[in-house]
Design an enzyme around this catalytic site. Structure first.
Site, PDB file in Angstrom:
ATOM      1  N   ASN A 239       0.853  -1.197   0.000  1.00 38.48           N
ATOM      2  CA  ASN A 239       0.000   0.000   0.000  1.00 38.48           C
ATOM      3  C   ASN A 239       0.887   1.244   0.000  1.00 38.48           C
ATOM      4  OD1 ASN A 239      -2.300   1.572   0.118  1.00 38.48           O
ATOM      5  ND2 ASN A 239      -3.107   0.599   1.976  1.00 38.48           N
ATOM      6  N   PHE A 240       0.245   2.395  -0.148  1.00 35.83           N
ATOM      7  CA  PHE A 240       0.894   3.715  -0.041  1.00 35.83           C
ATOM      8  C   PHE A 240       2.034   3.899  -1.043  1.00 35.83           C
ATOM      9  CE2 PHE A 240      -0.883   2.836   4.244  1.00 35.83           C
ATOM     10  CZ  PHE A 240      -1.867   3.815   4.223  1.00 35.83           C
ATOM     11  N   LEU A 241       1.873   3.342  -2.220  1.00 32.01           N
ATOM     12  CA  LEU A 241       2.831   3.623  -3.289  1.00 32.01           C
ATOM     13  C   LEU A 241       2.642   5.076  -3.708  1.00 32.01           C
ATOM     14  CD1 LEU A 241       4.744   2.977  -5.689  1.00 32.01           C
ATOM     15  CD2 LEU A 241       2.766   2.050  -6.888  1.00 32.01           C
ATOM     16  N   THR A 275      -4.475  -3.233  -3.757  1.00 32.52           N
ATOM     17  CA  THR A 275      -5.651  -2.692  -4.442  1.00 32.52           C
ATOM     18  C   THR A 275      -5.246  -1.415  -5.156  1.00 32.52           C
ATOM     19  OG1 THR A 275      -6.259  -1.488  -2.432  1.00 32.52           O
ATOM     20  CG2 THR A 275      -7.398  -3.568  -2.824  1.00 32.52           C
ATOM     21  N   LEU A 531      -6.787  -0.401   3.627  1.00 27.84           N
ATOM     22  CA  LEU A 531      -6.862   0.990   4.070  1.00 27.84           C
ATOM     23  C   LEU A 531      -6.471   1.961   2.954  1.00 27.84           C
ATOM     24  CD1 LEU A 531      -5.238   0.470   7.566  1.00 27.84           C
ATOM     25  CD2 LEU A 531      -7.666   0.580   7.004  1.00 27.84           C
TER      26      LEU A 531
HETATM   27  C1  LIG Z   1       5.725 -10.957  -3.080  1.00 27.68           C
HETATM   28  C2  LIG Z   1       5.756  -9.585  -2.765  1.00 27.68           C
HETATM   29  C3  LIG Z   1       5.251  -8.684  -3.949  1.00 27.68           C
HETATM   30  C4  LIG Z   1       5.136  -7.206  -3.552  1.00 27.68           C
HETATM   31  C5  LIG Z   1       4.674  -6.319  -4.692  1.00 27.68           C
HETATM   32  C6  LIG Z   1       3.252  -6.609  -5.148  1.00 27.68           C
HETATM   33  C7  LIG Z   1       2.793  -5.611  -6.207  1.00 27.68           C
HETATM   34  C8  LIG Z   1       2.471  -4.275  -5.637  1.00 27.68           C
HETATM   35  C9  LIG Z   1       2.017  -3.322  -6.693  1.00 27.68           C
HETATM   36  C10 LIG Z   1       1.816  -1.917  -6.167  1.00 27.68           C
HETATM   37  C11 LIG Z   1       0.519  -1.736  -5.427  1.00 27.68           C
HETATM   38  C12 LIG Z   1       0.293  -0.329  -4.984  1.00 27.68           C
HETATM   39  C13 LIG Z   1      -0.995  -0.137  -4.255  1.00 27.68           C
HETATM   40  C14 LIG Z   1      -1.206   1.344  -4.014  1.00 27.68           C
HETATM   41  O1  LIG Z   1      -0.526   1.949  -3.249  1.00 27.68           O
HETATM   42  S1  LIG Z   1      -2.458   2.093  -4.939  1.00 27.68           S
HETATM   43  C15 LIG Z   1      -2.113   3.814  -4.765  1.00 27.68           C
HETATM   44  C16 LIG Z   1      -1.192   4.281  -5.828  1.00 27.68           C
HETATM   45  N1  LIG Z   1      -0.763   5.628  -5.581  1.00 27.68           N
HETATM   46  C17 LIG Z   1      -1.286   6.714  -6.175  1.00 27.68           C
HETATM   47  O2  LIG Z   1      -2.168   6.629  -7.011  1.00 27.68           O
HETATM   48  C18 LIG Z   1      -0.710   8.037  -5.701  1.00 27.68           C
HETATM   49  C19 LIG Z   1      -0.581   9.057  -6.786  1.00 27.68           C
HETATM   50  N2  LIG Z   1       0.169   8.516  -7.912  1.00 27.68           N
HETATM   51  C20 LIG Z   1       1.508   8.262  -7.868  1.00 27.68           C
HETATM   52  O3  LIG Z   1       2.200   8.455  -6.875  1.00 27.68           O
HETATM   53  C21 LIG Z   1       2.102   7.695  -9.137  1.00 27.68           C
HETATM   54  O4  LIG Z   1       1.299   8.038 -10.229  1.00 27.68           O
HETATM   55  C22 LIG Z   1       2.267   6.149  -9.081  1.00 27.68           C
HETATM   56  C23 LIG Z   1       3.279   5.784  -8.000  1.00 27.68           C
HETATM   57  C24 LIG Z   1       0.950   5.435  -8.821  1.00 27.68           C
HETATM   58  C25 LIG Z   1       2.789   5.652 -10.435  1.00 27.68           C
HETATM   59  O5  LIG Z   1       3.941   6.345 -10.752  1.00 27.68           O
HETATM   60  P1  LIG Z   1       4.115   7.113 -12.138  1.00 27.68           P
HETATM   61  O6  LIG Z   1       2.798   7.672 -12.512  1.00 27.68           O
HETATM   62  O7  LIG Z   1       5.233   8.046 -11.998  1.00 27.68           O
HETATM   63  O8  LIG Z   1       4.428   5.945 -13.181  1.00 27.68           O
HETATM   64  P2  LIG Z   1       5.850   5.294 -13.513  1.00 27.68           P
HETATM   65  O9  LIG Z   1       6.371   5.867 -14.792  1.00 27.68           O
HETATM   66  O10 LIG Z   1       6.775   5.378 -12.363  1.00 27.68           O
HETATM   67  O11 LIG Z   1       5.471   3.772 -13.738  1.00 27.68           O
HETATM   68  C26 LIG Z   1       4.505   3.421 -14.675  1.00 27.68           C
HETATM   69  C27 LIG Z   1       4.139   1.979 -14.412  1.00 27.68           C
HETATM   70  O12 LIG Z   1       3.495   1.887 -13.117  1.00 27.68           O
HETATM   71  C28 LIG Z   1       2.234   1.254 -13.292  1.00 27.68           C
HETATM   72  N3  LIG Z   1       1.309   1.780 -12.278  1.00 27.68           N
HETATM   73  C29 LIG Z   1       0.682   2.970 -12.257  1.00 27.68           C
HETATM   74  N4  LIG Z   1      -0.077   3.084 -11.150  1.00 27.68           N
HETATM   75  C30 LIG Z   1       0.078   1.930 -10.472  1.00 27.68           C
HETATM   76  C31 LIG Z   1      -0.447   1.433  -9.264  1.00 27.68           C
HETATM   77  N5  LIG Z   1      -1.323   2.144  -8.524  1.00 27.68           N
HETATM   78  N6  LIG Z   1      -0.085   0.216  -8.836  1.00 27.68           N
HETATM   79  C32 LIG Z   1       0.785  -0.534  -9.553  1.00 27.68           C
HETATM   80  N7  LIG Z   1       1.318  -0.122 -10.732  1.00 27.68           N
HETATM   81  C33 LIG Z   1       0.966   1.106 -11.176  1.00 27.68           C
HETATM   82  C34 LIG Z   1       1.810   1.614 -14.690  1.00 27.68           C
HETATM   83  O13 LIG Z   1       0.792   0.746 -15.164  1.00 27.68           O
HETATM   84  C35 LIG Z   1       3.127   1.477 -15.413  1.00 27.68           C
HETATM   85  O14 LIG Z   1       3.405   0.107 -15.624  1.00 27.68           O
HETATM   86  P3  LIG Z   1       3.135  -0.554 -17.087  1.00 27.68           P
HETATM   87  O15 LIG Z   1       1.734  -0.137 -17.493  1.00 27.68           O
HETATM   88  O16 LIG Z   1       4.160   0.014 -18.021  1.00 27.68           O
HETATM   89  O17 LIG Z   1       3.244  -2.035 -16.884  1.00 27.68           O
END
Ligand SMILES: CCCCCCCCCCCCCC(=O)SCCNC(=O)CCNC(=O)[C@H](O)C(C)(C)COP(=O)(O)OP(=O)(O)OC[C@H]1O[C@@H](n2cnc3c(N)ncnc32)[C@H](O)[C@@H]1OP(=O)(O)O
Length: 531
Positions: A239-241, A275, A531
């Site tokens: 969470n909180f990405l 999520t 959350l």
């Molecule tokens: C085993 C353990 C595993 C652990 C990990 C499990 C996975 C966890 C996954 C994370 C779960 C997080 C749950 C939460 O916290 S969800 C809340 C997400 N946060 C926000 O919406 C806050 C405001 N936005 C931002 O801070 C940025 O726009 C974020 C950080 C969202 C993207 O940054 P930016 O806009 O600068 O983009 P980029 O150039 O760096 O990167 C672009 C790539 O990122 C993909 N993208 C965009 N949004 C999301 C998103 N919400 N989940 C996953 N991926 C996302 C996108 O499709 C593209 O990939 P692709 O389309 O090319 O493939």
């Protein structure tokens, strides 16, 4: 104006050719741009990116506004004439907004490389996607970043560090598609959400500017045990990405995700739950946000709830009026010593869902009570910094028959002359003995539970209203489709997608139907609340 504490990334990270290897990670030697001015192609790319960004809002769903039809959609208030009925139906149908058209699998340059279910994948069995690694196969060192940046493990025991995360999220976290509202997670909330029992400090991952130490990106994981139908998995809840607005679209998100994955894998954990409002490959379930006005005038003034055509503000205020007092005898704030009974009740209730957390008692106590009722923090219902409220119904024999809880997650109202925040209560875990002994699909279970949840949540609305909340938000998960319409929740324009990392599972009902109505019969199979 450029923030002087922030390096501009025009010359390197911005050079993305949209391929997975063009991230803010340190590129291979021959890919490293040699001077800040060398690459005009990159500048063109930047303009293109800006346009793209303007088009694609990254909202997480939950703070979107009500749809116009939503304010008309309560079946308890269905207008009597046929003409009005058909207008209402029309409005409802107009409000059925599909989530934005998803990209093709090929377009997900990062996600297509990850162990997640593909959009067109046929699932024949549930289980891990990749299953052959051990922690020794995982690198010991973090993914390389450009020199201007460094990884940091955020020490959340330090209030100054929580404040840094708060500041990053306050200015840069999830907004609705019009940038009218932005989630405002309080420091106390972050402490509650991230220092959950058995949390691993190294899963709280920050990126700082090397020179100034300014925090510019964050991602978090906490441990969770999750039941997917009959299988319980140990996983991380991610969470909180968040990435600072000035570092967007530079492929830093994939790097954060890979780094947190590395840290989780290093501890022998291979699955995760997360999520997002955005559509990624591939949701295991999708729920829709519903909103119940508590303070309609304010919601209208901040642009959250439009005045539906053909009605007046006074009528809207009257529609959402609630009694001053709750109605269920024995309803009271939960105390720490209730945990034994509450645990048994919630476990029995959540057992009926396909995707549900498997809590330990201490863990549940944390989620429902945080540190309220301990020596250091009193169980004060009106504490202005409180983040979670749990109430139980205790009958005359001292038995707890019901649990209902909600948490506080305000949103900043951006650029409104009158209001700077929206005080939202979000539904959290609940359970009831009503219909508990019957299978979920049994019609009598639905009737008993519906009747009970109607009064339980009406009381929850009263409590939330009296605590000063403006709106009560809920998803279409759990058994919510049984009561949302009747107690005047309206459909919002946000959806929340549930994802499993490295685990394929058959789809799980999200509680709403394609025609925009609630799925009252099957309800939702989702029993986990993020959350
Ligand atoms: C085993 C353990 C595993 C652990 C990990 C499990 C996975 C966890 C996954 C994370 C779960 C997080 C749950 C939460 O916290 S969800 C809340 C997400 N946060 C926000 O919406 C806050 C405001 N936005 C931002 O801070 C940025 O726009 C974020 C950080 C969202 C993207 O940054 P930016 O806009 O600068 O983009 P980029 O150039 O760096 O990167 C672009 C790539 O990122 C993909 N993208 C965009 N949004 C999301 C998103 N919400 N989940 C996953 N991926 C996302 C996108 O499709 C593209 O990939 P692709 O389309 O090319 O493939």
């Amino acid at each position: 104006m450029v923030d002087p504490t922030m390096p501009t990334l025009e010359n390197h990270a911005e050079s993305s050719s949209d391929e997975e290897d063009d991230e803010v990670g340190a590129p291979a030697a021959e890919e490293q741009p040699s001077s800040p001015t060398e690459n005009s192609k990159q500048k063109k790319k930047k303009k293109k990116n800006k346009k793209k960004k303007a088009k694609s809002a990254d909202a997480d769903g939950g703070i979107g506004s009500e749809t116009t039809a939503a304010t008309n959609s309560s079946s308890a208030n269905a207008p009597s004439s046929n003409r009005q009925m058909s207008i209402e139906e029309l409005l409802r149908q107009l409000a059925v907004q599909e989530q934005p058209q998803k990209k093709t699998m090929e377009d997900y340059k990062f996600w297509k490389t990850q162990p997640v279910t593909k959009f067109d994948e046929k699932i024949d069995d549930e289980g891990p996607i990749e299953g052959d690694k051990t922690p020794d196969d995982i690198p010991n060192t973090p993914y390389p970043l450009l020199n201007e940046f460094e990884w940091d493990t955020m020490d959340l025991a330090n209030p100054d560090v929580i404040k840094e995360i708060f500041d990053l999220l306050y200015g840069n976290y999830v907004e609705d598609s019009d940038s009218t509202f932005r989630f405002n997670y309080s420091p106390r909330f972050l402490d509650w959400a991230l220092r959950a029992p058995d949390f691993r400090p190294e899963w709280h991952v920050g990126v700082r500017v090397s020179g100034t130490k300014k925090l510019v990106a964050f991602i978090s994981g906490i441990p969770v045990r999750l039941r997917v139908r009959n299988t319980t998995i140990t996983a991380a809840e991610i969470n909180f990405l968040c990435i600072h607005k000035k570092l967007r679209s530079k492929r830093l998100a994939p790097l954060l995700i890979k780094e947190v994955t590395r840290r989780v894998n290093k501890q022998g954990i291979w699955q995760a739950l997360y999520t997002a409002g955005v559509v990624l490959p591939k949701p295991v379930s999708t729920c829709r946000y519903y909103h119940r006005s508590l303070n309609w005038s304010k919601l209208n003034e901040v642009g959250f709830s439009p005045l539906p055509p053909g009605t007046t503000k006074a009528k809207m205020i009257a529609k959402y009026k609630l009694p001053i007092n709750t109605s269920i005898p024995g309803l009271r704030l939960m105390r720490r010593d209730d945990i034994g009974q509450v645990y048994d009740l919630l476990v029995a209730y959540l057992n009926k869902f396909e995707l549900a957390p498997v809590f330990g008692k201490e863990e549940l106590l944390h989620w429902l009570m945080h540190d309220y009722g301990t020596e250091s923090v009193s169980n004060d219902e009106k504490d202005k910094d409180r983040v979670v409220w749990a109430y139980v119904v205790e009958n005359a024999d001292g038995l707890i028959t019901d649990l209902v809880s909600f948490y506080s997650l305000p949103s900043t109202v951006i650029g409104n002359p009158t209001h700077d925040n929206l005080l939202a209560a979000y539904q959290f875990y609940y359970a009831s003995t009503a219909g508990l002994a019957l299978p979920r699909t049994h019609p009598e279970c639905a009737t008993l539970l519906k009747n009970r949840l109607l009064v339980l949540f009406n009381d929850a609305l009263v409590l939330a209203k009296n605590l000063g909340f403006d709106v009560f938000n809920a998803l279409t998960l759990l058994d919510n489709p049984l009561f949302l319409d009747d107690i005047k929740f309206g459909a919002g324009d946000g959806y929340l997608n549930y994802y499993l990392f490295n685990y394929k599972a058959f789809p799980i009902d999200g509680g709403y139907r394609e025609d925009g109505k609630l799925e009252v019969e099957k309800r939702s199979g989702v029993g986990v609340i993020m959350l």
